[in-house]
Design an enzyme around this catalytic site. Structure first.
Site, PDB file in Angstrom:
ATOM      1  N   ASN A 178       0.939  -1.120   0.420  1.00 33.99           N
ATOM      2  CA  ASN A 178      -0.062  -0.057   0.437  1.00 33.99           C
ATOM      3  C   ASN A 178       1.008   1.357  -0.188  1.00 33.99           C
ATOM      4  O   ASN A 178       1.729   1.538   0.493  1.00 33.99           O
ATOM      5  CB  ASN A 178      -1.394   0.121   1.310  1.00 33.99           C
ATOM      6  CG  ASN A 178      -0.154   0.310   2.422  1.00 33.99           C
ATOM      7  OD1 ASN A 178       0.056   0.889   2.834  1.00 33.99           O
ATOM      8  ND2 ASN A 178      -0.955  -0.384   3.421  1.00 33.99           N
ATOM      9  N   ASP A 228      -4.648  -8.668   1.240  1.00 31.11           N
ATOM     10  CA  ASP A 228      -4.867  -9.982   0.774  1.00 31.11           C
ATOM     11  C   ASP A 228      -5.644 -10.763  -0.442  1.00 31.11           C
ATOM     12  O   ASP A 228      -5.229 -11.349  -0.979  1.00 31.11           O
ATOM     13  CB  ASP A 228      -5.459 -11.314   2.183  1.00 31.11           C
ATOM     14  CG  ASP A 228      -4.560 -10.990   3.081  1.00 31.11           C
ATOM     15  OD1 ASP A 228      -2.978 -10.998   2.702  1.00 31.11           O
ATOM     16  OD2 ASP A 228      -5.044 -10.852   4.363  1.00 31.11           O
ATOM     17  N   GLU A 272       3.498   1.653   3.157  1.00 37.64           N
ATOM     18  CA  GLU A 272       4.212   1.194   3.119  1.00 37.64           C
ATOM     19  C   GLU A 272       5.516   1.193   1.871  1.00 37.64           C
ATOM     20  O   GLU A 272       6.661   1.125   2.410  1.00 37.64           O
ATOM     21  CB  GLU A 272       4.130  -0.324   2.868  1.00 37.64           C
ATOM     22  CG  GLU A 272       3.235  -1.131   3.865  1.00 37.64           C
ATOM     23  CD  GLU A 272       2.312  -2.292   3.177  1.00 37.64           C
ATOM     24  OE1 GLU A 272       1.992  -3.219   3.847  1.00 37.64           O
ATOM     25  OE2 GLU A 272       1.811  -2.903   2.060  1.00 37.64           O
TER      26      GLU A 272
END
Length: 339
Positions: free
Chosen positions: A210, A281, A213
């Site tokens: 993302n 995920d 990050e």
């Protein structure tokens, strides 16, 4: 506007049941205690939650496996659990999610507990979370044992997902060895990264951080399209992937194809955000499965974006199904139904 042909979507759906995706990473058991609050405790100024329902589900890399099962893909699973009741529950749930016994390769630790995250929910609101975990890296001997069996399992897979929660299973040396094995077998490798390992994932197909990050890895804030594009190029120069994907919350996602120097910015499609748990995920799972089944990078990214928009409207680490994906693509105008 990108559209996916209905015929291609159905062809891809049909291929999903024919592939296997190997998931390597940190397994977590998510536990939910669900109830209501009617009074404050006389012992301390905290709510008393009257538990009326309990459930356990797969978290961490286990949620990737759960997402694969939900869209009809069989998984091969590598991870670590403890020799405890939580580990027994996690193993049982994995086996119920399209994972054959011979494809469940678990390292059972005699000293470490299964990672367990307990969430207490009252009136649809999380009151608190209790984590039980010990983060210890794999030993060299454990890595050697894992790699020996991986050599065969990678041959059986169509793609490999590294689902890194930085809980000790994906060590730097294991990451590099797995990628080398996959490249030797010409298998797709996709990565949901941890910042601590960010630039170790070299020569992969795609990484899906993302924007927080990616920004933390580069030491800068990423907000605008131009900042995201610059970050994609900078990261790609260091790890040489086929593509980079940065998910951007309410701004959707951005994809960079390195070889063609092409960017795609796909807007978010979430109507209502109820819980973002596990959205990453869902993105990497659906992207990997659809690319492995024949879709292009851009088409698979669109499917993954739509899938994430579905799961954030559900409670907990939720999943999507093929009918939900097709319905969402149609509703959003992304489905080309022409013959």
């Amino acid at each position: 506007m990108l559209k996916i042909k209905k015929s291609l979507l159905h062809q891809t759906f049909a291929k999903l049941s024919q592939i296997k995706v190997l998931v390597i990473g940190d397994l977590i058991l998510d536990e939910y205690l669900i109830g209501s609050v009617e009074r404050i405790s006389p012992e301390a100024p905290v709510p008393v939650v009257w538990v009326r329902n309990e459930k356990q589900t797969l978290g961490g890399s286990g949620n990737v496996v759960q997402n694969l099962s939900s869209i009809g893909v069989n998984g091969i699973v590598y991870g670590r659990i403890g020799n405890d009741k939580a580990g027994e529950s996690l193993e049982r749930i994995l086996l119920s999610n399209s994972v054959a016994k011979e494809d469940l390769v678990l390292l059972k630790s005699k000293t470490l507990p299964t990672i367990l995250k307990t969430r207490i929910i009252a009136s649809h609101q999380q009151v608190c979370r209790v984590d039980r975990e010990e983060i210890v890296p794999l030993t060299e001997a454990e890595e050697a044992t894992i790699l020996e069996t991986l050599k065969q399992k990678i041959k059986e897979s169509s793609a490999v997902i590294l689902s890194d929660y930085d809980k000790g299973y994906l060590t730097p040396s294991l990451i590099q060895s797995v990628i080398s094995l996959c490249n030797a077998e010409e298998k797709i490798v996709t990565v949901d990264p941890q910042v601590s390992h960010f630039f170790l994932y070299k020569n992969i197909h795609i990484m899906t951080p993302n924007h927080h990050e990616a920004g933390k890895a580069l030491g800068k804030k990423l907000a605008s399209d131009s900042e995201i594009e610059s970050a994609c190029r900078e990261i790609s120069e260091r790890i040489t992937p086929d593509a980079m994907m940065i998910t951007r919350g309410e701004k959707g996602m951005s994809i960079y194809e390195r070889k063609t120097n092409t960017f795609y910015h796909i807007p978010t499609v979430a109507k209502e955000v109820f819980d973002v748990t596990g959205a990453g995920d869902t993105v990497i799972t659906t992207y990997t499965a659809f690319v492995a089944s024949g879709m292009s990078i851009k088409e698979a990214a669109l499917v993954s974006n739509v899938s994430a928009g579905i799961v954030v409207g559900k409670l907990g680490a939720a999943t999507v199904t093929q009918p939900e994906i097709e319905d969402a693509l149609r509703t959003l105008g992304y489905l080309d139904e022409a013959v």
